[in-house]
Design an enzyme around this catalytic site. Sequence first.
Site, PDB file in Angstrom:
ATOM      1  N   HIS A  27       0.010   4.013   1.484  1.00  0.00           N
ATOM      2  CA  HIS A  27      -0.747   5.310   0.477  1.00  0.00           C
ATOM      3  C   HIS A  27      -0.138   6.462   0.334  1.00  0.00           C
ATOM      4  O   HIS A  27       0.398   6.400   2.382  1.00  0.00           O
ATOM      5  CB  HIS A  27      -2.408   6.035   0.999  1.00  0.00           C
ATOM      6  N   HIS A  35       6.259  -0.375  10.532  1.00  0.00           N
ATOM      7  CA  HIS A  35       6.109  -0.427   9.335  1.00  0.00           C
ATOM      8  C   HIS A  35       5.157   0.729   8.888  1.00  0.00           C
ATOM      9  O   HIS A  35       6.204   1.942   9.364  1.00  0.00           O
ATOM     10  CB  HIS A  35       4.434  -0.361  10.394  1.00  0.00           C
ATOM     11  N   ASP A  63      -6.575   8.938  -4.849  1.00  0.00           N
ATOM     12  CA  ASP A  63      -6.184   8.014  -3.289  1.00  0.00           C
ATOM     13  C   ASP A  63      -5.960   9.613  -2.548  1.00  0.00           C
ATOM     14  O   ASP A  63      -4.928   9.788  -2.716  1.00  0.00           O
ATOM     15  CB  ASP A  63      -5.114   6.643  -3.397  1.00  0.00           C
ATOM     16  N   HIS A  76      -6.912  -5.958  -2.367  1.00  0.00           N
ATOM     17  CA  HIS A  76      -7.546  -5.630  -1.078  1.00  0.00           C
ATOM     18  C   HIS A  76      -9.079  -6.243  -0.751  1.00  0.00           C
ATOM     19  O   HIS A  76      -8.734  -5.821  -1.952  1.00  0.00           O
ATOM     20  CB  HIS A  76      -6.769  -4.180  -0.650  1.00  0.00           C
ATOM     21  N   HIS A 100       1.512  -0.207  -4.165  1.00  0.00           N
ATOM     22  CA  HIS A 100       1.000   0.257  -2.693  1.00  0.00           C
ATOM     23  C   HIS A 100       1.489  -1.165  -1.774  1.00  0.00           C
ATOM     24  O   HIS A 100       2.851  -2.110  -2.309  1.00  0.00           O
ATOM     25  CB  HIS A 100      -0.432  -0.643  -3.551  1.00  0.00           C
ATOM     26  N   ASP A 107     -23.665 -10.041   7.074  1.00  0.00           N
ATOM     27  CA  ASP A 107     -23.340 -11.235   8.143  1.00  0.00           C
ATOM     28  C   ASP A 107     -22.426 -12.310   7.742  1.00  0.00           C
ATOM     29  O   ASP A 107     -22.910 -13.437   7.280  1.00  0.00           O
ATOM     30  CB  ASP A 107     -24.688 -11.824   9.273  1.00  0.00           C
TER      31      ASP A 107
END
Lengths: 568, 568
Positions: free
Chosen positions: B373, B369, B199, B79, B146, B448
């Site tokens: 976690h 969905h 976590d 991720h 996960h 940026d």
Amino acid sequence: MSRNTLLNAGEIGIFALGGLGEVGKNCYIFEIEDNIFVVDAGILFPDDSLLGFDYVIPDFQYLVDNQERIAGLIITHGHEDHIGGIPYLLKQVNIPKIYASGIAVDLIEHKLLEHKGVKKPRIVEYKAHHTYTFGSTELSFIRLNHSIPDMFGIVFKTKEGIIFHTGDFKIDYTPVGPAAEYDKLAKIGAEGVLCLLSDSTNAEREGDTPSERTVGKAISEIFGKLTGRIIIATFASNVYRMQQIVEASYQNGRKLAVFGRSMERAMEIGQQTGYIKAPKGVIVSAEEINKYPPEEITILCTGSQGEPMAALSRIANGTHRQIKAMPGDTVIFSSSPIPGNQEGVNRTIDQLYRRDVTVIVNGPVADTHTSGHGARNDLRLMLSLTRPKFFIPIHGEHRMLKHHRDLAMQIGIDKNHIMIMDNGDVTALNKNSIRNAGRVQAGDIYIDGTGIGDIGSAIIKERKLLSEDGLLSIILTLDPVNKRLLTEPTVISRGFIYMKGNEVITSSIAAKAKEIVNLEFQRKQFTETQLKQSIIDKVSDHVKEMTQRKPMIIPVVMSLTQKDSNQS
Amino acid sequence: MSRNTLLNAGEIGIFALGGLGEVGKNCYIFEIEDNIFVVDAGILFPDDSLLGFDYVIPDFQYLVDNQERIAGLIITHGHEDHIGGIPYLLKQVNIPKIYASGIAVDLIEHKLLEHKGVKKPRIVEYKAHHTYTFGSTELSFIRLNHSIPDMFGIVFKTKEGIIFHTGDFKIDYTPVGPAAEYDKLAKIGAEGVLCLLSDSTNAEREGDTPSERTVGKAISEIFGKLTGRIIIATFASNVYRMQQIVEASYQNGRKLAVFGRSMERAMEIGQQTGYIKAPKGVIVSAEEINKYPPEEITILCTGSQGEPMAALSRIANGTHRQIKAMPGDTVIFSSSPIPGNQEGVNRTIDQLYRRDVTVIVNGPVADTHTSGHGARNDLRLMLSLTRPKFFIPIHGEHRMLKHHRDLAMQIGIDKNHIMIMDNGDVTALNKNSIRNAGRVQAGDIYIDGTGIGDIGSAIIKERKLLSEDGLLSIILTLDPVNKRLLTEPTVISRGFIYMKGNEVITSSIAAKAKEIVNLEFQRKQFTETQLKQSIIDKVSDHVKEMTQRKPMIIPVVMSLTQKDSNQS
């Protein structure tokens, strides 16, 4: 007298300058015969305060252009999204009378005191049983329940039929204040409602909105279990909630002190109007709280939306002058975050956790808040009682309006009898038909609350540009007659790159500017305007190429006449 | 070799450069004997994109200063909040090896290809059964579940005991991919875990996190009921979800086309790694979809977070080149809005409603969905299986860490054995004790993405100032030797007030500037620096008084020498 040319003879015009396709800055217009009735004049608080404006008001230009026909401004209730725009409306438009009721009158009067230089019109304080006549139109009121006292739906009895505008409402069978006048709703339903305009804020929420009374009970139960100091934040306009928090404090042997300017004012107005009845001695001043142990204190404060300058935010970040949060304290949010405020609320909660304060928010574990807007069952009841022929869902974003439409269709209203509108869309109505009649001017005006007034959208656009990549100013001092640069170009940057350490970039930009000037000097007709445009275009490209960024380019040309300058 | 002076002999140092007190830019440091192990190097997406930066990375200065001791960068999973910072880390720090597994390897390699000029270290592809030895420390891995394949918890077997870093995980007994290695968790628990880092993202959520499989089932059921075109948006990294959407399309006789760059890449990588197995002919190209009727098409796209440039947002606002949303279409959000993105998602949904598209979001009505976690029950299981002596809640805002601490205390861990840390806080650990050992440098670096690199916090501050009240530039052309102004002061404004219509204000500012210059000329020692400061201070006050606003004041002084100028 200029008629609305969008309307045919006999038609009633209905439109909004604010409140359709958005939650906030409500302002609905009803054109009935020769009269214009304005219902509410609210403000909208932006999601993002970064661009230096505090709120948004409707564009009132239509009312400026048609002010001689305005019969009055009618206020449903005293929330900011219904009354906050009044001072700005009055600055631009001559309003003969404001019709308002109960606590809304106090809030409007206070607001007008704060805005000096606004000509205050007569405020007519209407009551539930009053009726006002304008030509063949009768204006009357139906008391409903909401999260502030004295919220009224507006009834227009016209030659074409009855038009009913609900204002903001929920169905609450055990309200803390006076009961809603369901009988009147049923009565106009029986007489026949031509058109209903109804609150769509919670049209996406299934079921019923819980009663205000259940929240008070839950808060008192929570108070009963806590042994340390209680800090509780809610909306300063929710006088019923404040009353229940006062009661919960009293029942649990606590004194209550109020912090935050708007909350202090609400307490004052609430007590004056009789909506807040505090047993003697329960409310103490900010100075007195140190005389009591923590378990005997409730602090009622502003900041339930995480507003950076509000009392709770300062308590959380340690900058409050009088209150220091400490382990043992419990902070209760008697509120839900308004969309857009979730981040600010989270920040406040996180800061409170850092101070080892217990935080209770509204949720499945604790019922510390209920909405002032009816959920789908409440909306079903309103539609069923009033049984309108035509229906306009109001107050809400486009999807909420559509959800409300779908619900109305389930109740049996014909899809073609329902109008989904945007601000500015004009609906024309008579006893037989409803139609889309075109558009009038409508839009957003940005207000800097502390400043000299409104901020144009071009200014907001400039601020947005400046915020994204900063600026680059190129200053050229030249002799236009002899076509000479008198000094090297000066490059100034803010919010773009550091000047130090980026000399290669800045000197390359200066060189580019010089090159452009020399090119421009070769034109037959050299003009400053042309030079500035070339600088903007070419320097912009050059900077983009070097840095992949697009700062705002501000060319400054200082022309000195030959007499000023005779450099050899 | 410079040791960490905060640690005593034999102590292990644990701290974070990112991931504590925030959700995002994870970067944890383990100092064991002479080795520094870096676990993850992520980025954080800001709530507000207004200030022209795209994301935030950790301040890697500590690693720059101690790079000779770095044994490797170990990646838990692919991720962005765990790998997005890698190119920036590699630009500054020499990393001997990156340890990563499965799909994370592909994603990292792709990322490094995109960042030209970054020296790519060797990427060691670890497997669940691998072990690597560094002095007396053994590094091994435990597969967990996960929302992306190949997520591993990291085990350090040290002389002092076992340290286990969970990475991001949930407990999923019916995962779409390989099962988690619960046996290994129980095994290290039986051996004795000295310290667990776990976590905390969902530490505030009661119950269990639903299985990925249940979402797939719900999506397939929804597909079965729909008769028009389906447009479904999800996270491009959730390859399992993509697989289930492919399956749901196949089961319901639909072809699937992928839109959005990151989704197209994910589909490619997912198929290469075998996590996405599409029956032949199910996936069609963007061009082919017009060959099929709407009821035979699924469009899988990016934009589930309302990102303005993503495919779904363009479909919603009508700017997508190929897909036009139309009545009959159904848009499914197979996602939840990440905090800060709610507004963008709402905007997209509202635009879809304007196009009369049906929208289905994850909620009580439709399970489209599930989180990646673990909720509180999942966290309880992790703590119960590993039974650590010491505990450090990681990944999460401060309040989440504290909720996780409270939960651990309920499981029976001593409060004094739990460390609540901020980024930069160093915890020192040995087999007997855990202590706060001080701080190292940690902070935010703004990036940026399209630009030349990082943006300093001073630049961000300038942009914020510019965005709030705009700017006012005052240009003075003067002869410092003869102490004369050569032209009238020029006043330029951007984002402050319109120049037109406010001539009174601008000429008053010019007059004020002139007055200041003349005062400064009277000083014995006239300096440009002093003049600029006076302009900033006094013009600022003057403007504040007139307008209640505080634009940024930018004085520009153009000095022409006597030779340039001999005005009479």
